[in-house]
Design a protein around this motif. Sequence first.
Motif, short mmCIF file in Angstrom:
data_model
loop_
_atom_site.label_atom_id
_atom_site.label_comp_id
_atom_site.label_asym_id
_atom_site.label_seq_id
_atom_site.Cartn_x
_atom_site.Cartn_y
_atom_site.Cartn_z
N SER A 329 0.83 -1.21 0.00
CA SER A 329 0.00 0.00 0.00
C SER A 329 0.86 1.26 0.00
O SER A 329 0.50 2.27 -0.61
CB SER A 329 -0.92 0.00 1.23
OG SER A 329 -1.75 -1.15 1.23
N ARG A 333 0.76 3.84 -2.91
CA ARG A 333 0.11 5.04 -2.34
C ARG A 333 -1.38 4.81 -2.09
O ARG A 333 -2.23 5.63 -2.45
CB ARG A 333 0.32 6.26 -3.24
CG ARG A 333 1.73 6.50 -3.70
CD ARG A 333 2.70 6.59 -2.53
NE ARG A 333 2.49 7.79 -1.72
CZ ARG A 333 3.12 8.02 -0.56
NH1 ARG A 333 3.94 7.10 -0.08
NH2 ARG A 333 2.89 9.12 0.11
N GLU A 334 -1.72 3.68 -1.46
CA GLU A 334 -3.11 3.35 -1.12
C GLU A 334 -3.28 3.59 0.38
O GLU A 334 -3.07 2.69 1.20
CB GLU A 334 -3.41 1.90 -1.52
CG GLU A 334 -3.29 1.68 -3.03
CD GLU A 334 -3.22 0.20 -3.40
OE1 GLU A 334 -3.44 -0.11 -4.59
OE2 GLU A 334 -2.91 -0.62 -2.53
N PHE A 335 -3.68 4.80 0.73
CA PHE A 335 -3.63 5.23 2.13
C PHE A 335 -4.54 4.42 3.04
O PHE A 335 -4.11 3.95 4.10
CB PHE A 335 -4.00 6.72 2.23
CG PHE A 335 -4.07 7.20 3.65
CD1 PHE A 335 -2.91 7.45 4.36
CD2 PHE A 335 -5.29 7.40 4.29
CE1 PHE A 335 -2.95 7.89 5.68
CE2 PHE A 335 -5.35 7.82 5.61
CZ PHE A 335 -4.17 8.07 6.30
N ASN A 336 -5.80 4.23 2.68
CA ASN A 336 -6.74 3.52 3.56
C ASN A 336 -6.28 2.09 3.82
O ASN A 336 -6.36 1.59 4.95
CB ASN A 336 -8.14 3.54 2.94
CG ASN A 336 -8.76 4.92 2.95
OD1 ASN A 336 -8.41 5.76 3.78
ND2 ASN A 336 -9.67 5.17 2.02
N ARG A 339 -3.28 2.13 6.24
CA ARG A 339 -3.68 2.41 7.62
C ARG A 339 -4.29 1.18 8.28
O ARG A 339 -3.93 0.82 9.41
CB ARG A 339 -4.69 3.56 7.64
CG ARG A 339 -5.18 3.96 9.03
CD ARG A 339 -6.35 4.91 8.93
NE ARG A 339 -7.43 4.29 8.14
CZ ARG A 339 -8.33 4.98 7.45
NH1 ARG A 339 -8.30 6.29 7.44
NH2 ARG A 339 -9.27 4.34 6.77
N TRP A 371 3.51 8.17 7.60
CA TRP A 371 2.56 8.61 6.58
C TRP A 371 1.17 8.77 7.18
O TRP A 371 0.50 9.79 6.99
CB TRP A 371 2.56 7.58 5.46
CG TRP A 371 1.67 7.91 4.29
CD1 TRP A 371 1.25 9.14 3.87
CD2 TRP A 371 1.09 6.96 3.38
NE1 TRP A 371 0.44 9.01 2.78
CE2 TRP A 371 0.33 7.71 2.45
CE3 TRP A 371 1.12 5.58 3.28
CZ2 TRP A 371 -0.37 7.08 1.42
CZ3 TRP A 371 0.44 4.96 2.25
CH2 TRP A 371 -0.31 5.72 1.33
N VAL A 372 0.72 7.76 7.94
CA VAL A 372 -0.62 7.81 8.55
C VAL A 372 -0.70 8.97 9.52
O VAL A 372 -1.70 9.72 9.55
CB VAL A 372 -0.94 6.47 9.24
CG1 VAL A 372 -2.22 6.59 10.06
CG2 VAL A 372 -1.08 5.35 8.21
N ARG A 374 1.05 11.73 9.58
CA ARG A 374 1.09 13.00 8.85
C ARG A 374 -0.25 13.33 8.22
O ARG A 374 -0.71 14.47 8.24
CB ARG A 374 2.18 12.93 7.76
CG ARG A 374 2.42 14.26 7.05
CD ARG A 374 3.37 14.06 5.90
NE ARG A 374 2.80 13.17 4.88
CZ ARG A 374 3.48 12.68 3.85
NH1 ARG A 374 4.77 12.96 3.72
NH2 ARG A 374 2.88 11.89 2.97
N GLU A 375 -0.91 12.30 7.68
CA GLU A 375 -2.22 12.53 7.04
C GLU A 375 -3.29 12.84 8.09
O GLU A 375 -4.25 13.54 7.83
CB GLU A 375 -2.61 11.29 6.23
CG GLU A 375 -1.73 11.04 5.01
CD GLU A 375 -1.84 12.13 3.96
OE1 GLU A 375 -2.94 12.70 3.80
OE2 GLU A 375 -0.83 12.41 3.29
#
Length: 375
Positions: A329, A333-336, A339, A371-372, A374-375
């Motif tokens: 992911s 770049r697959e954020f959900n 996470r 990444w999580v 930061r988002e």
Amino acid sequence: FNLAAKCALLNAEHESVQALIDQIMHNAKCFEDKSQAISNTITLLTWSGNVLGAIELVKSTLSSLGEGLPTKITSSVIKQNLDNTKAQLASLSDDTLLSYPAMVNPSKILALELFTTHFQILPLNHQTAVMPLIPLKIIQISLAYGMSPRAPIGFAQYGNFLALVRDEFEEGYRYVKLALSLMKKIPSRAHDGSIMFFSNHTKLYVEPMQSSIECYLDARKASLKSGNPYANACAYVYNNLCLWSGKELNAVVIAMKEAMKETKYHKNFGVLALMQPMLRIALRLMGQSDAPQQDNLPNAFGETFKEDNITEKYAAHLHTIMFAKLSESLIFREFNEARDAADKYFSVDRFASLTPLMFFKRFYSGLVSFWVARE
């Protein structure tokens, strides 16, 4: 009968193995006569995905030998055993340990075999709190009764614990090198592959990674020469490290497929389920279609193997799959998805991740965590 059972095991003739084991257990005149049959039964249970059954058989057999581990594991229990072991080893030089007499007590030799097997299968389950005690126990028995062919595995695991868990790299590396030296001193070649396999975990962090990865291939060759079923685990680790260290993808995929073909032939479904998620991410990186689900394969006991069943039951498989998903992911770049995978990944007991891939797992899980957050 024992030799015939071992040959049948390595040829994936599991029905024959079970029939031979039954004959051995029926005609055995003493406990030593049963020892190899018990070991083969543990292997069959583990390969079939019945890790709980294998662990219980290890525990009951150790108990009948007068050996065992504390029922309640706490940090103070681990510290006490670690301090005792360090104190025993403090007065012994490497030369003294290398010249130690051989172990001759058959019950202690079998106990060490069971302890090393116990250590190898515990990461497949959630019962990992006891893992630090096992190499300490192996060393304590070896110092009291002499060195057996399994003793170097205990020293290698002890070195890994010092280096990878306690960050005592210099001391840990010393015992890893001692394990390899002991291996050369002990006449039996049957366990060289396992000794080389465990000794290499710390070497990855001390020596150049590209060259130390190849030692897992050497461990696999040594296992194949001696009929050691740990060859499948060596192939699994080697291929994964090749993937994460940047080896050419097409070569990695070809090697993974060959290793899975061999593992499937041996009906070692535990390792097969570990291999599958890494093959999927390698194929996706190459833009190829997903690897098919491994289902409806008969195991040694006539049960049907399903990949999802193994994943749901065992911590090491869940940890590996969640790591594959969070790293995949991140790359795409697959954020959900990243996470959700990270949440499940960090919920698994940390000792399940005490593997040669630990560096890569920490690196990629750290990137996803950043990444999580930061988002």
